[in-house]
Design a protein around this motif. Structure first.
Motif, PDB file in Angstrom:
ATOM      1  N   THR A 162      19.077 -32.129  26.080  1.00 40.17           N
ATOM      2  CA  THR A 162      19.278 -33.414  26.766  1.00 40.17           C
ATOM      3  C   THR A 162      18.431 -34.528  26.162  1.00 40.17           C
ATOM      4  N   LEU A 163      18.977 -35.722  26.246  1.00 39.98           N
ATOM      5  CA  LEU A 163      18.278 -36.899  25.725  1.00 39.98           C
ATOM      6  C   LEU A 163      18.630 -38.101  26.605  1.00 39.98           C
ATOM      7  N   ALA A 164      17.600 -38.770  27.102  1.00 42.17           N
ATOM      8  CA  ALA A 164      17.821 -39.957  27.943  1.00 42.17           C
ATOM      9  C   ALA A 164      17.917 -41.188  27.052  1.00 42.17           C
ATOM     10  N   LEU A 165      18.985 -41.955  27.249  1.00 39.99           N
ATOM     11  CA  LEU A 165      19.209 -43.180  26.471  1.00 39.99           C
ATOM     12  C   LEU A 165      18.783 -44.397  27.300  1.00 39.99           C
ATOM     13  N   PRO A 166      18.549 -45.536  26.662  1.00 42.71           N
ATOM     14  CA  PRO A 166      18.213 -46.746  27.430  1.00 42.71           C
ATOM     15  C   PRO A 166      19.327 -47.057  28.433  1.00 42.71           C
ATOM     16  N   ILE A 167      18.957 -47.372  29.668  1.00 42.31           N
ATOM     17  CA  ILE A 167      19.958 -47.623  30.717  1.00 42.31           C
ATOM     18  C   ILE A 167      19.534 -48.789  31.622  1.00 42.31           C
TER      19      ILE A 167
ATOM     20  N   ASP B 243      16.687 -33.013  18.795  1.00 42.01           N
ATOM     21  CA  ASP B 243      15.433 -33.529  18.241  1.00 42.01           C
ATOM     22  C   ASP B 243      15.681 -34.396  17.009  1.00 42.01           C
ATOM     23  N   GLN B 244      16.629 -33.964  16.167  1.00 44.01           N
ATOM     24  CA  GLN B 244      16.955 -34.769  14.979  1.00 44.01           C
ATOM     25  C   GLN B 244      17.572 -36.102  15.400  1.00 44.01           C
ATOM     26  N   LEU B 245      18.430 -36.057  16.422  1.00 44.39           N
ATOM     27  CA  LEU B 245      19.036 -37.309  16.896  1.00 44.39           C
ATOM     28  C   LEU B 245      17.950 -38.242  17.429  1.00 44.39           C
ATOM     29  N   GLN B 246      17.008 -37.709  18.153  1.00 46.25           N
ATOM     30  CA  GLN B 246      15.949 -38.554  18.701  1.00 46.25           C
ATOM     31  C   GLN B 246      15.163 -39.225  17.566  1.00 46.25           C
ATOM     32  N   THR B 247      14.867 -38.451  16.528  1.00 41.91           N
ATOM     33  CA  THR B 247      14.139 -39.001  15.392  1.00 41.91           C
ATOM     34  C   THR B 247      14.964 -40.100  14.718  1.00 41.91           C
ATOM     35  N   TYR B 248      16.244 -39.811  14.530  1.00 40.82           N
ATOM     36  CA  TYR B 248      17.130 -40.790  13.878  1.00 40.82           C
ATOM     37  C   TYR B 248      17.191 -42.089  14.684  1.00 40.82           C
TER      38      TYR B 248
ATOM     39  N   ARG C   2      26.769 -46.760  18.333  1.00 45.66           N
ATOM     40  CA  ARG C   2      27.043 -46.775  16.884  1.00 45.66           C
ATOM     41  C   ARG C   2      26.029 -45.891  16.152  1.00 45.66           C
ATOM     42  N   CYS C   3      24.761 -46.004  16.519  1.00 45.37           N
ATOM     43  CA  CYS C   3      23.726 -45.182  15.864  1.00 45.37           C
ATOM     44  C   CYS C   3      24.002 -43.701  16.089  1.00 45.37           C
ATOM     45  N   ILE C   4      24.394 -43.348  17.312  1.00 48.69           N
ATOM     46  CA  ILE C   4      24.681 -41.932  17.599  1.00 48.69           C
ATOM     47  C   ILE C   4      25.888 -41.483  16.777  1.00 48.69           C
TER      48      ILE C   4
ATOM     49  N   VAL D 163      15.877 -47.388  18.371  1.00 47.51           N
ATOM     50  CA  VAL D 163      16.375 -47.044  19.713  1.00 47.51           C
ATOM     51  C   VAL D 163      15.400 -46.063  20.379  1.00 47.51           C
ATOM     52  N   GLY D 164      14.870 -46.469  21.508  1.00 48.08           N
ATOM     53  CA  GLY D 164      13.936 -45.624  22.243  1.00 48.08           C
ATOM     54  C   GLY D 164      14.690 -44.633  23.120  1.00 48.08           C
ATOM     55  N   THR D 165      14.233 -43.398  23.131  1.00 50.09           N
ATOM     56  CA  THR D 165      14.834 -42.358  23.982  1.00 50.09           C
ATOM     57  C   THR D 165      13.695 -41.509  24.535  1.00 50.09           C
ATOM     58  N   GLU D 166      14.025 -40.607  25.438  1.00 46.91           N
ATOM     59  CA  GLU D 166      12.996 -39.691  25.940  1.00 46.91           C
ATOM     60  C   GLU D 166      13.661 -38.370  26.309  1.00 46.91           C
ATOM     61  N   VAL D 167      12.867 -37.315  26.228  1.00 43.20           N
ATOM     62  CA  VAL D 167      13.364 -35.997  26.622  1.00 43.20           C
ATOM     63  C   VAL D 167      12.782 -35.673  27.999  1.00 43.20           C
ATOM     64  N   TYR D 168      13.658 -35.667  28.982  1.00 45.62           N
ATOM     65  CA  TYR D 168      13.270 -35.273  30.356  1.00 45.62           C
ATOM     66  C   TYR D 168      13.995 -33.991  30.694  1.00 45.62           C
TER      67      TYR D 168
END
Ligand SMILES: Cc1ncc(COP(=O)(O)O)c(C=O)c1O
Length: 376
Positions: free
Chosen positions: A341-346, A294-299, A360-362, A305-310
Motif C-alpha cells: 500500500t501507498l498513500a498518495l496526496p489527497i 517501494d520502487q514506486l515510492q522512490t520514483y 502521470r508519474c505512476i 511527489v510525496g507519499t507515505e506507507v501506512y
C-alpha cells in the motif's frame, strides 16, 4: 511540479484570520487548560458525531488508553484488534497491561474482518477495538453483534475517521466509546496534540472526566489512578475554528479520490484503488496498492511527489510485541497490505494539474516497470 503528501500551510493561509483570532482569544483569557473553550469544543464535537457526551483528551492515543482504564481492563485481559493500524491502537492495550489479540483485515477495506473474531474469543476477552482505517468505517453491525453476544466493550478507534458515516450512523457513535485524534495531519487537525472521546453513556463520560485529571474528584481526592489526559484550550480553539470547514474539506477529499479513480481508469493503469463500501468515506488517506511499492515510492519522491506507507510493519511483527509469539504469515492480509500500500496526496486543496501529475508519474513508472520486466 511539487506535490507534497500534505501541505498544511495551504489550509492555514485560507483560514488564517479565523484561526489566529481563536488562538488570540485564548491568550487574552490566559485560560489554557480545559475551561470554557474545551467545553465548547466538546459540545460541538458531540453534536457533530451524534453523541450525547464528548470528553476532550490530550491525544487520540491517550483517549484509547483512558477508555481501557475506564473499563478496568488490565493484566490478564485480552482485547481484540487489528494488526494493521497505527501503533497507538495496540500500544494502548499493552500500556494497561492487557494482551492485544489480533484479527486479520479484510483486504478490500483494510479494516478488521469481523468474521475472524469468533475464533479469537476466549474467557479473557474483554473488549474489541475496531479501527476505521484511512477514514472508512469498519463493519460495525457485525462487530456490535459479536460484542453484544459476548458482553464485550467496543472502543471505536476513529482517529482517522471523524465525520465518517455508515448506514446513517457516525463514526464513534456506535460502540461504547469513540476516540478521535486532532493530530495536525488528521482531517480535523489542531495545532499540536489533542484528542476526544465520544460516548452515549453518562457514567462512562463521568469516569473519563475524572481519569483525565489523575482520577481526581473532588480536586486532590483520588479514588482511582488516572493521568494527565487534559485537552488544552489552544487546541480546542483551533479545532472549533476549523470545524465549520470540515464538511467542505471532506467533500473536496472525496472529489479528489473520485478524480484519481477516473484518471487511473482513463490511463488504463492497474493499481489497486480504494474500495468504498460505506456511505461516507472521509479519505484521511487515499491508498493504492502496487506490487513494486517501494520502487514506486522512490520514483515518485524523485519526481517531487510525496507519499507515505501506512503502515510498513504490522503490529504482530513489531519487536515490542515479539513476546506474543506471532510468526511472519500469521496475518497474511495485513502483511500483504504492509508490503503493497501507498498513500498518495489527497488534501482538499490539490489542483487538477497536481492530480494529473501524480497519475502521470505512476503511469510512467508502471510503463518502465513493464519495460524492465520484458528486458529481464
Ligand atoms: C488509527 C489511529 N489510532 C490512534 C492514533 C493516535 O492519535 P494521536 O496521534 O492523536 O495520539 C492515530 C493517529 O495518529 C491513528 O491514526
Amino acid at each position: 511540479m511539487d506535490v507534497p503528501l500534505l501541505d498544511l500551510k495551504v489550509q492555514y493561509s485560507a483560514i488564517k484570520a479565523e484561526v489566529d483570532a481563536a488562538v488570540a482569544e485564548v491568550f487574552e483569557s490566559q485560560h489554557f487548560i480545559l475551561g470554557p473553550k474545551v467545553a465548547q469544543c466538546e459540545k460541538a464535537i458531540a453534536e457533530y458525531s451524534a453523541c450525547s457526551y464528548a470528553i476532550g483528551m490530550s491525544s487520540g492515543s491517550d483517549s484509547l488508553l483512558a477508555c481501557l482504564m475506564a473499563e478496568n481492563i488490565g493484566a490478564g485481559d485480552e482485547v481484540i484488534t487489528t494488526p494493521y493500524t497505527f501503533f497507538a491502537t495496540a500500544g494502548a492495550i499493552a500500556r494497561v497491561g492487557a494482551t492485544p489479540v489480533f484479527v486479520d483485515i479484510d483486504p478490500k477495506t483494510y479494516n478488521l474482518d469481523p468474521s475472524q473474531i469468533p475464533s479469537k474469543i476466549t474467557k479473557k476477552t474483554r473488549a474489541i477495538i475496531p479501527v476505521h482505517l484511512y477514514g472508512q468505517m469498519a463493519d460495525m453491525d457485525a462487530i456490535m453483534r459479536i460484542a453484544d453476544g459476548g458482553g464485550f466493550v467496543v472502543i471505536e478507534d476513529a482517529a482517522q475517521a471523524i465525520g465518517a458515516v455508515n448506514k446513517g450512523r457516525r463514526a464513534g457513535s456506535i460502540g461504547h466509546y469513540g476516540c478521535f485524534s486532532f493530530f495536525p495531519s488528521k482531517n480535523l487537525g489542531a495545532a499540536g496534540d489533542g484528542g476526544m472521546v465520544v460516548t452515549n453513556d453518562a457514567d462512562r463520560a463521568e469516569k473519563l472526566r475524572c481519569l483525565r485529571v489523575h482520577g481526581s474528584k473532588p480536586k486532590y481526592h483520588h479514588k482511582v489512578v488516572g493521568g494527565n489526559f487534559r485537552l488544552d484550550a489552544v487546541q480546542a480553539a483551533v479545532v472549533l475554528a476549523k470545524l465549520p470547514h470540515l464538511d467542505d474539506w471532506t467533500a473536496a477529499r472525496q472529489r479528489n479520490a473520485d478524480r484519481y479513480n477516473q484518471l487511473f481508469a482513463e490511463a488504463d493503469l492497474h493499481v489497486g484503488l480504494p474500495d468504498v463500501v460505506t456511505d461516507r468515506h472521509i479519505f484521511n488517506q487515499y491508498v493504492v496498492r502496487v506490487a513494486d511499492r517501494d520502487q514506486l515510492q522512490t520514483y515518485l519522491r524523485e519526481n517531487g511527489v510525496g507519499t507515505e506507507v501506512y503502515y510498513p510493519v504490522p503490529m504482530h511483527m513489531q519487536d515490542c510485541f515479539a513476546y506474543l509469539g506471532h510468526k511472519a504469515g500469521a496475518f497474511p492480509e495485513s502483511e500483504r497490505a504492509a508490503r503493497e500500500t501507498l498513500a498518495l496526496p489527497i488534501q482538499p486543496e490539490l489542483a487538477e494539474s497536481q492530480l494529473q501529475f501524480v497519475v502521470r508519474c505512476i503511469g510512467d513508472f508502471l510503463g518502465k516497470a513493464v519495460a524492465r520486466k520484458v528486458a529481464a
